[in-house]
Design a protein around this motif. Structure first.
Motif, PDB file in Angstrom:
ATOM      1  N   PHE A 178     -32.536 -64.244 -14.668  1.00  0.00           N
ATOM      2  CA  PHE A 178     -31.316 -64.913 -15.110  1.00  0.00           C
ATOM      3  C   PHE A 178     -30.354 -64.968 -13.930  1.00  0.00           C
ATOM      4  O   PHE A 178     -30.581 -64.348 -12.886  1.00  0.00           O
ATOM      5  CB  PHE A 178     -30.624 -64.135 -16.243  1.00  0.00           C
ATOM      6  N   GLN A 182     -25.317 -64.469 -16.682  1.00  0.00           N
ATOM      7  CA  GLN A 182     -26.104 -64.504 -17.918  1.00  0.00           C
ATOM      8  C   GLN A 182     -26.648 -63.122 -18.256  1.00  0.00           C
ATOM      9  O   GLN A 182     -26.624 -62.699 -19.416  1.00  0.00           O
ATOM     10  CB  GLN A 182     -27.253 -65.493 -17.762  1.00  0.00           C
ATOM     11  N   HIS A 186     -25.394 -60.898 -21.596  1.00  0.00           N
ATOM     12  CA  HIS A 186     -26.414 -60.612 -22.609  1.00  0.00           C
ATOM     13  C   HIS A 186     -26.329 -59.164 -23.086  1.00  0.00           C
ATOM     14  O   HIS A 186     -26.612 -58.863 -24.242  1.00  0.00           O
ATOM     15  CB  HIS A 186     -27.798 -60.909 -22.030  1.00  0.00           C
TER      16      HIS A 186
END
Length: 224
Positions: A178, A182, A186
């Motif tokens: 990622f 991101q 998460h």
């Protein structure tokens, strides 16, 4: 000491509360000042309240916050005003680049996990090499797995001396395909603290802005 900075034009109670709890955890005195953080002196860290919706590039604090982050000579903990008193599971989430790690950033994260008796979740975000774009039908699974295994080994090598230095801090190594922003977003929902390094021009700058805009946990920006 731990230095908490309040801003009369913006909510800062969450920052002061967080600084008080952190001072108790570390057995340190706390001092509260108004306005822009002064010279850090003997401060171990500076705690700064951030209004809802702010980020390091715009929002209510705009360039003033960006200047504060760049000028801080100590770890600067940015506390959103929506931070819950006991937010998250207690996990400390560390963003690191296994190819260019910052010892100061890793040490701060390890120590923060130590005083909390918490898990240190270390995230290394990687991307496919440029040659992957040349595959007409996508990257073969075997090649992708080989590249990922290499990234996993890089992170393990980086953390090996820190496991020895902090034997009582459990560490979870997480290598993800990622962007840094991101990857952190998460996992930020279950974290009590996110730790990133401050290196101008790196992709972690984007991650700090995204976290301040969307996450509800404090973000520690550590000069590397």
């Amino acid at each position: 000491m731990i230095l908490a900075c309040t801003d009369p034009s913006a909510p800062s109670r969450a920052a002061v509360d967080w600084a008080e709890r952190e001072a108790r955890l570390r057995g340190l005195p706390m001092r509260t000042v108004q306005g822009t953080p002064p010279e850090p002196g003997q401060a171990k860290m500076i705690v700064y309240g951030v209004p809802r919706g702010s980020d390091a590039a715009g929002g209510p604090l705009g360039l003033r916050l960006a200047d504060t982050v760049r000028a801080a000579g100590r770890p600067l903990v940015l506390v959103p005003d929506r931070t819950a008193p006991a937010h998250g599971s207690g996990t400390v989430l560390l963003a690191t680049d296994a190819r260019d790690p910052s010892a100061d950033t890793i040490d701060f994260a390890c120590d923060s996990a130590r005083v909390r008796h918490a898990l240190l979740h270390v995230v290394h975000a990687w991307s496919l090499p440029p040659c992957a774009a040349e595959w007409p039908f996508g990257v073969p699974e075997r090649d992708r797995a080989t590249w990922e295994d290499h990234e996993v080994q890089l992170l393990a090598d980086v953390l090996r001396p820190w496991r020895e230095r902090y034997p009582h801090v459990p560490m979870f190594e997480d290598v993800v395909l990622f962007t840094p922003a991101q990857a952190l977003l998460h996992h930020a929902g279950s974290a009590a603290l996110v730790v990133v390094g401050r290196r101008p021009g790196t992709r972690w700058d984007e991650a700090v802005r995204a976290l301040l805009h969307r996450a509800a946990c404090p973000v520690a920006v550590v000069p590397g």
